[in-house]
Design a protein around this motif. Structure first.
Motif, PDB file in Angstrom:
ATOM      1  N   MET A   1      18.558  49.728  51.292  1.00 31.49           N
ATOM      2  CA  MET A   1      18.703  50.981  52.047  1.00 31.49           C
ATOM      3  C   MET A   1      18.688  50.736  53.560  1.00 31.49           C
ATOM      4  SD  MET A   1      15.662  53.317  52.987  1.00 31.49           S
ATOM      5  CE  MET A   1      15.554  52.876  54.703  1.00 31.49           C
ATOM      6  N   GLU A   2      18.205  49.515  53.981  1.00 30.65           N
ATOM      7  CA  GLU A   2      18.101  49.266  55.415  1.00 30.65           C
ATOM      8  C   GLU A   2      19.470  49.322  56.097  1.00 30.65           C
ATOM      9  OE1 GLU A   2      16.829  45.418  56.749  1.00 30.65           O
ATOM     10  OE2 GLU A   2      15.786  46.223  58.471  1.00 30.65           O
ATOM     11  N   GLU A   4      22.228  51.024  55.163  1.00 32.10           N
ATOM     12  CA  GLU A   4      22.705  52.408  55.304  1.00 32.10           C
ATOM     13  C   GLU A   4      21.943  53.146  56.393  1.00 32.10           C
ATOM     14  OE1 GLU A   4      21.720  52.231  51.210  1.00 32.10           O
ATOM     15  OE2 GLU A   4      23.061  53.944  50.831  1.00 32.10           O
ATOM     16  N   PHE A   5      20.639  52.911  56.445  1.00 33.24           N
ATOM     17  CA  PHE A   5      19.833  53.605  57.429  1.00 33.24           C
ATOM     18  C   PHE A   5      20.209  53.159  58.839  1.00 33.24           C
ATOM     19  CE2 PHE A   5      15.646  54.058  59.705  1.00 33.24           C
ATOM     20  CZ  PHE A   5      15.792  55.408  59.912  1.00 33.24           C
ATOM     21  N   TRP A   8      23.239  54.913  59.895  1.00 38.23           N
ATOM     22  CA  TRP A   8      22.902  56.290  60.294  1.00 38.23           C
ATOM     23  C   TRP A   8      22.305  56.293  61.697  1.00 38.23           C
ATOM     24  CZ3 TRP A   8      18.810  59.162  61.940  1.00 38.23           C
ATOM     25  CH2 TRP A   8      18.944  60.549  61.884  1.00 38.23           C
ATOM     26  N   LEU A   9      21.402  55.340  61.945  1.00 41.16           N
ATOM     27  CA  LEU A   9      20.749  55.257  63.259  1.00 41.16           C
ATOM     28  C   LEU A   9      21.769  55.051  64.366  1.00 41.16           C
ATOM     29  CD1 LEU A   9      17.609  52.972  62.748  1.00 41.16           C
ATOM     30  CD2 LEU A   9      17.645  55.410  63.293  1.00 41.16           C
ATOM     31  N   ASN A  12      23.469  58.183  65.165  1.00 36.16           N
ATOM     32  CA  ASN A  12      22.691  59.365  65.541  1.00 36.16           C
ATOM     33  C   ASN A  12      21.719  59.186  66.695  1.00 36.16           C
ATOM     34  OD1 ASN A  12      23.163  61.751  63.502  1.00 36.16           O
ATOM     35  ND2 ASN A  12      23.315  59.827  62.344  1.00 36.16           N
ATOM     36  N   VAL A  13      21.405  57.961  67.046  1.00 35.83           N
ATOM     37  CA  VAL A  13      20.497  57.768  68.178  1.00 35.83           C
ATOM     38  C   VAL A  13      21.353  57.657  69.437  1.00 35.83           C
ATOM     39  CG1 VAL A  13      18.796  56.231  69.220  1.00 35.83           C
ATOM     40  CG2 VAL A  13      18.719  56.693  66.770  1.00 35.83           C
ATOM     41  N   ARG A  14      21.102  58.574  70.361  1.00 36.85           N
ATOM     42  CA  ARG A  14      21.996  58.642  71.526  1.00 36.85           C
ATOM     43  C   ARG A  14      21.776  57.447  72.448  1.00 36.85           C
ATOM     44  NH1 ARG A  14      19.159  61.038  76.102  1.00 36.85           N
ATOM     45  NH2 ARG A  14      17.043  60.998  75.334  1.00 36.85           N
ATOM     46  N   GLY A  22      20.037  48.108  72.944  1.00 40.36           N
ATOM     47  CA  GLY A  22      19.254  48.982  72.058  1.00 40.36           C
ATOM     48  C   GLY A  22      19.216  48.488  70.630  1.00 40.36           C
ATOM     49  N   ILE A  23      19.173  49.429  69.710  1.00 43.69           N
ATOM     50  CA  ILE A  23      19.058  49.126  68.286  1.00 43.69           C
ATOM     51  C   ILE A  23      20.136  48.134  67.856  1.00 43.69           C
ATOM     52  CG2 ILE A  23      19.370  50.192  66.010  1.00 43.69           C
ATOM     53  CD1 ILE A  23      18.053  52.737  67.276  1.00 43.69           C
ATOM     54  N   ASP A  43       7.480  44.925  64.964  1.00 47.16           N
ATOM     55  CA  ASP A  43       7.577  44.494  63.578  1.00 47.16           C
ATOM     56  C   ASP A  43       6.322  44.926  62.851  1.00 47.16           C
ATOM     57  OD1 ASP A  43       9.781  42.998  62.372  1.00 47.16           O
ATOM     58  OD2 ASP A  43       9.564  41.677  64.102  1.00 47.16           O
TER      59      ASP A  43
ATOM     60  N   SER B  86       8.559  52.120  63.947  1.00 48.12           N
ATOM     61  CA  SER B  86       8.471  51.314  62.721  1.00 48.12           C
ATOM     62  C   SER B  86       8.210  52.222  61.537  1.00 48.12           C
ATOM     63  CB  SER B  86       7.325  50.314  62.821  1.00 48.12           C
ATOM     64  OG  SER B  86       7.779  49.070  63.257  1.00 48.12           O
ATOM     65  N   LEU B 100      15.819  56.612  51.767  1.00 48.08           N
ATOM     66  CA  LEU B 100      16.801  56.806  52.830  1.00 48.08           C
ATOM     67  C   LEU B 100      16.746  58.225  53.374  1.00 48.08           C
ATOM     68  CD1 LEU B 100      19.202  55.760  54.509  1.00 48.08           C
ATOM     69  CD2 LEU B 100      20.706  56.405  52.623  1.00 48.08           C
ATOM     70  N   ILE B 104      15.865  59.260  57.256  1.00 52.65           N
ATOM     71  CA  ILE B 104      16.761  60.079  58.081  1.00 52.65           C
ATOM     72  C   ILE B 104      16.061  61.371  58.496  1.00 52.65           C
ATOM     73  CG2 ILE B 104      18.901  61.434  58.022  1.00 52.65           C
ATOM     74  CD1 ILE B 104      20.144  59.120  56.403  1.00 52.65           C
ATOM     75  N   LEU B 111      14.170  62.838  66.870  1.00 54.15           N
ATOM     76  CA  LEU B 111      15.241  62.745  67.879  1.00 54.15           C
ATOM     77  C   LEU B 111      15.305  63.955  68.823  1.00 54.15           C
ATOM     78  CD1 LEU B 111      18.150  60.981  65.905  1.00 54.15           C
ATOM     79  CD2 LEU B 111      16.645  60.012  67.667  1.00 54.15           C
ATOM     80  N   ILE B 121      15.194  56.086  72.229  1.00 53.73           N
ATOM     81  CA  ILE B 121      14.720  55.331  71.066  1.00 53.73           C
ATOM     82  C   ILE B 121      15.360  53.954  71.159  1.00 53.73           C
ATOM     83  CG2 ILE B 121      14.542  55.221  68.545  1.00 53.73           C
ATOM     84  CD1 ILE B 121      13.007  57.578  69.836  1.00 53.73           C
ATOM     85  N   ALA B 122      14.556  52.962  71.563  1.00 53.05           N
ATOM     86  CA  ALA B 122      15.115  51.667  71.938  1.00 53.05           C
ATOM     87  C   ALA B 122      15.225  50.704  70.763  1.00 53.05           C
ATOM     88  CB  ALA B 122      14.268  51.034  73.037  1.00 53.05           C
ATOM     89  N   GLY B 123      14.543  50.994  69.683  1.00 51.81           N
ATOM     90  CA  GLY B 123      14.605  50.069  68.556  1.00 51.81           C
ATOM     91  C   GLY B 123      13.549  50.413  67.543  1.00 51.81           C
ATOM     92  N   ASP B 125      11.827  49.086  63.396  1.00 49.12           N
ATOM     93  CA  ASP B 125      11.725  48.182  62.267  1.00 49.12           C
ATOM     94  C   ASP B 125      11.596  49.071  61.042  1.00 49.12           C
ATOM     95  OD1 ASP B 125      11.311  45.835  60.801  1.00 49.12           O
ATOM     96  OD2 ASP B 125       9.140  45.957  61.024  1.00 49.12           O
ATOM     97  N   THR B 126      12.373  48.779  60.006  1.00 53.89           N
ATOM     98  CA  THR B 126      12.342  49.616  58.809  1.00 53.89           C
ATOM     99  C   THR B 126      12.051  48.759  57.597  1.00 53.89           C
ATOM    100  OG1 THR B 126      14.007  51.014  59.851  1.00 53.89           O
ATOM    101  CG2 THR B 126      13.638  51.339  57.511  1.00 53.89           C
TER     102      THR B 126
END
Lengths: 307, 307
Positions: A1-2, A4-5, A8-9, A12-14, A22-23, A43, B86, B100, B104, B111, B121-123, B125-126
């Motif tokens: 799922m990471e 897909e997520f 999405w991020l 959606n993250v501006r 960034g991400i 982490d 995180s 998921l 979201i 957000l 939102i700079a980053g 961990d998932t």
């Protein structure tokens, strides 16, 4: 799922002009209004996934929790500066230790590493609950005047270098992380480097990420991949080839670097760091991961640890 | 165990000139080599303690996770800049949602708050695991030219002010945190303030922390404490006085400020923020927490949420 997520991020993250990177990389770079960028990475480690609280010592767990974050700073060739530490402790501790003893043990593991890399523990948050142990560390560093090393800078023709030896980290190295901060800073200062990433999920998977971010491909020469003793031990038990472990085991926390050929040749000749540096392949124009075989390229399937 | 662990930390985490304000305040201040300090804070929220994943929406949980961190930045009158997030997600999601969808939903909650306060939102961990939901957010801000507002600056004679109304947050406000960032920045810019802290564990407990850090005492006038409607509702069910809820419920995420008498009088007359500001007491030389009673001081026991 990471995966897909993450998609999405990204959608959606501006974007923000406060974030230079960034991400999607090992760490983010924030604008701080001076000549250096501030690098942030986080982490989270959990019992049962990243360690076993009844098998590893709390000192080893604390060391790993900070170490993996410093490895992310190393991937960007950022100088570590500070970290904050959030603990979520099982209310009743583990089999052997109370919650307080666990907490102190974790710090006894991370403080020496913090001292070694001049990381100030600036704060944190401590909680107890009825669930298993969770440790979340956020580390902050600075880029140096040579700039950060990011994933997306590799070009066709670059050599792909790795530090250390790979595979079998589950036998111990995954806990006893030696973040390659000093190596990254030294190499970034003295040589022309194009891109970097740390090996958290396996050489083949992480080098593929570097290639994808850079818009090129990577061809590995499997004969050149430095195989750790631990990978050979694992191989004896698993029945898989040792090279397979070196390609896909993950949690090596070594660096993958892309460097132009002249620079790479110089690094390999100088061997300027205590840990050995090895060329394992090169960047190619054709996207994807490849292995060189009798001067031809054959597709290689990236494998490793997917969260 | 938090108190004992904190004492251990204070004794064992070495000082660093890279950290201008370290463990023990709402957030840490790092030296960044420019005219402003960088402020870092981290808070981890867990299912069953800070929210119930099967009752609160993931949007509300995400809002809270960022909101409590922004409230810590507000306590220092720092301007929010960025955050990293995180997530540790239950592999199978919760009763209604997949992992998921939970992830979201959490972002859909945080957000808009990030946008409202211009937080990049700079980053992050998932991770997924077999345990309950954990969210750890680290927020980064900058001190302004008026400097940070810290816990230790209060002096005997200062007025103690609070924003908003207190108590009963469990009925909803604990999730729908409205971090007082803009209020803190505006007040710190226009008026002379000596100290600040946010109310996370209850007015009486948090004001005691401010007093202790400042080496003075605080006398509260219980008649003046602004009681939230929710505290009155809670009182009807709990059988305890509403003022008791206002003093000890916690998670109000309002600000407690210490200001010299002239400055406080001006703030109270101006009421320069949308949320009301009320004087609830004053600082006294004698350490400890007190209540004023017929012009005398009686000891008041700090009560609130101890982790």
């Amino acid at each position: 799922m990471e995966v897909e997520f993450y998609q999405w991020l990204k959608a959606n993250v501006r974007q923000s002009d406060q974030v230079l990177l960034g991400i999607g990389d090992d760490a983010a770079i924030l604008a701080v209004g001076s000549d250096t960028g501030m690098v942030v990475t986080t982490d989270t480690l959990t019992d049962g996934v990243d360690f076993l609280v009844d098998e590893a010592s709390p000192q080893a767990i604390g060391h790993k929790a900070l170490g993996v974050n410093l490895s992310d700073l190393a991937a960007l060739a950022a100088k570590p500066q500070a970290a904050v530490v959030s603990l979520v402790l099982p209310r009743e501790g583990n089999k052997a230790l109370s919650a307080l003893e666990l907490a102190i043990g974790i710090y006894e593991g991370l403080l020496p590493l913090a001292k070694e890399f001049d990381v100030a523990i600036a704060g944190g948050d401590t909680n107890t609950w009825d669930g298993p142990l969770v440790i979340s560390v956020t580390a902050i560093g600075k880029t140096t005047t040579n700039g950060p090393l990011i994933r997306s800078g590799a070009r066709a023709g670059d050599a792909i270098l790795v530090t250390g030896k790979l595979g079998g980290s589950i036998l111990g190295k995954h806990l006893a992380v030696q973040p390659r901060c000093l190596e990254a800073l030294l190499l970034n200062e003295r040589y022309d480097l194009h891109a970097g990433i740390d090996i958290s999920d396996g050489l083949s998977l992480d080098v593929s990420r570097l290639a994808e971010a850079s818009g090129c491909g990577v061809a590995l020469d499997l004969k050149l991949v430095p195989i750790a003793e631990a990978a050979i031990k694992r191989s004896a038990r698993s029945g898989r080839d040792a090279i397979d472990h070196a390609l896909s085991d993950g949690e090596d926390f070594e660096l993958i670097l892309a460097a132009p050929p002249n620079s790479a040749a110089q690094i390999l000749a100088d061997q300027p760091t205590e840990v050995g540096i090895t060329q394992v392949g090169h960047c190619v124009a054709e996207p994807g991961l490849w292995q060189t075989h009798n001067d031809e390229l054959k597709p290689l399937k990236p494998r490793g640890y997917l969260h």
